[in-house]
Scaffold this active site. Structure first.
Site, PDB file in Angstrom:
ATOM      1  N   GLU A 159       0.820  -1.229   0.000  1.00 43.07           N
ATOM      2  CA  GLU A 159       0.000   0.000   0.000  1.00 43.07           C
ATOM      3  C   GLU A 159       0.851   1.275   0.000  1.00 43.07           C
ATOM      4  OE1 GLU A 159      -2.869  -0.534   3.160  1.00 43.07           O
ATOM      5  OE2 GLU A 159      -3.546  -2.446   2.330  1.00 43.07           O
ATOM      6  N   ASN A 200       2.064  -4.685  -3.343  1.00 35.74           N
ATOM      7  CA  ASN A 200       0.703  -5.158  -3.098  1.00 35.74           C
ATOM      8  C   ASN A 200      -0.174  -3.980  -2.675  1.00 35.74           C
ATOM      9  OD1 ASN A 200      -1.153  -7.484  -2.634  1.00 35.74           O
ATOM     10  ND2 ASN A 200      -1.022  -6.896  -0.474  1.00 35.74           N
ATOM     11  N   HIS A 236     -10.241  -6.299  -2.623  1.00 35.46           N
ATOM     12  CA  HIS A 236     -11.295  -6.028  -1.644  1.00 35.46           C
ATOM     13  C   HIS A 236     -12.412  -5.233  -2.342  1.00 35.46           C
ATOM     14  CE1 HIS A 236      -8.930  -7.557   1.643  1.00 35.46           C
ATOM     15  NE2 HIS A 236      -7.941  -6.705   1.398  1.00 35.46           N
ATOM     16  N   GLU A 265      -5.929 -10.870  -1.709  1.00 32.28           N
ATOM     17  CA  GLU A 265      -6.748 -10.684  -0.505  1.00 32.28           C
ATOM     18  C   GLU A 265      -8.229 -10.597  -0.873  1.00 32.28           C
ATOM     19  OE1 GLU A 265      -5.337  -7.496   2.005  1.00 32.28           O
ATOM     20  OE2 GLU A 265      -3.236  -7.812   1.397  1.00 32.28           O
ATOM     21  N   ASP A 267     -11.995 -10.522  -1.220  1.00 29.23           N
ATOM     22  CA  ASP A 267     -13.290 -10.668  -0.550  1.00 29.23           C
ATOM     23  C   ASP A 267     -14.252  -9.656  -1.160  1.00 29.23           C
ATOM     24  OD1 ASP A 267     -12.449  -8.263   0.732  1.00 29.23           O
ATOM     25  OD2 ASP A 267     -12.055  -9.273   2.626  1.00 29.23           O
TER      26      ASP A 267
END
Length: 346
Positions: A159, A200, A236, A265, A267
């Site tokens: 990030e 990432n 996400h 990641e 979801d």
């Protein structure tokens, strides 16, 4: 010969006469799990996990059997691995690693450099570049060396950009400048030359200002000979914001730079309560995202950010939202799980 044995022999003779052969006893069984199905595509399908969940036997049984890869959600972050200056604690990370080894799972290391979840000793004082640089190098190399040969990837810097493509004003950027990213990658590579090194981030699913910033940075890092080997799309998503356009095209353009891409990641949350309609849309999104990965050779795998709503991070961070994962709170598969199986060919 008894009548039943006569009929069995007759049936076998008919099959041979018709040119039909029985399946050999050693025939490879059909893939049953998401991990096995993904492996047929030369990719992995995994789930993140966290140490408090290791007291839940039913959860662990599914984690170990359904998935071919895992990521420690928190156990390898700075606050956990170096809680005091120069004092390292690998207890939590080693627990995840031992579980993965016992279940023949690949492991992604997460994460060496991040602006969040830092120990107070790092954030509650000011640093000069001369002071912080050796601290950062020592942290990266001590952690990476501890897990040398055990992780397939490292999220080296996590990030690093804002939504508009500017650098995030982390303690590392403010103190060391943008060059801290290249330094972090070089130091990680020195410590573990065989792990593939990733940047990432979230909200980089499609082509936008943030993913453009990563595209430009990775292109420059490659030109400068910096060991950058992968880009992680966290994935996400939230139903209320719409499905991002151009995911496959975005994955492909990074692959064309000569780096691997991983969905790290994934979801897909929704505003609660969950309804059949929302769950059906969620299932379609999961399938579409994974399909985009399947269609790009250098997209190496997919990790859901834990697999069950029972342990999702979403409700604590986004009040009133949740139901983001392929299994519900009772570890029962949701429409998303079945959609994932279908897109993977199960």
């Amino acid at each position: 010969m008894s009548l039943s044995r006569h009929l069995v022999a007759l049936s076998a003779a008919v099959c041979v006469a018709a040119g039909l052969a029985a399946a050999p006893a050693s025939a490879e069984p059909k893939p049953r799990t998401l991990g096995e199905l993904a492996k047929k595509h030369h990719k992995y399908f995994g789930s993140a996990t966290d140490n408090p969940e290791f007291t839940d036997a039913a959860y662990l049984k599914l984690l170990g059997s359904e998935f071919g890869q895992t990521t420690p959600g928190n156990a390898m972050k700075w606050y956990a691995t170096e809680p005091r200056p120069g004092v390292f604690d690998f207890t939590a990370g080693d627990e995840v690693m031992a579980f993965a080894k016992d279940h023949h799972q690949k492991v992604r290391g997460h994460t060496l450099v991040w602006h969040s979840q830092l120990p107070a000793w790092l954030t509650e004082r000011s640093w000069t570049a001369e002071e912080l640089r050796p601290v950062l190098k020592n942290h990266i190399q001590t952690v990476a060396r501890h897990y040398k040969g055990q992780v397939i990837h490292w999220d080296v810097v996590n990030e690093a950009f804002n939504e508009d493509g500017t650098y995030r004003e982390s303690v590392f950027y403010k103190t060391l400048g943008p060059g801290y990213i290249a330094d972090a990658l070089r130091w990680a590579h020195e410590a573990d030359p065989h792990a593939k090194l990733y940047l990432n981030d979230y909200n980089v699913d499609g082509i936008n200002a943030k993913s453009d910033a990563y595209y430009k940075l990775i292109k420059q890092l490659k030109a400068d000979g910096v060991p950058i080997e992968g880009f992680g799309l966290q994935g996400h998503l939230a139903l209320q914001y719409g499905y991002p356009a151009g995911i496959k095209e975005n994955i492909q353009r990074f692959a064309d730079l000569g780096v691997d891409v991983a969905i790290t990641e994934l979801d897909i949350r929704m505003e609660l309560p969950a309804t059949p309609e929302k769950l059906a849309t969620q299932a379609t999104w999961y399938a579409d995202y994974v399909k985009a990965c399947l269609e790009v050779e250098r997209c190496v795998g997919v990790t859901v950010w834990d697999y069950t709503d029972k342990y999702s991070w979403i409700p604590s961070v986004f009040p009133g939202e949740g139901a983001a994962l392929p299994y519900d709170e009772n570890l029962a598969p949701k429409p998303a799980y079945h959609a994932l199986r279908k897109v993977l060919g199960g």
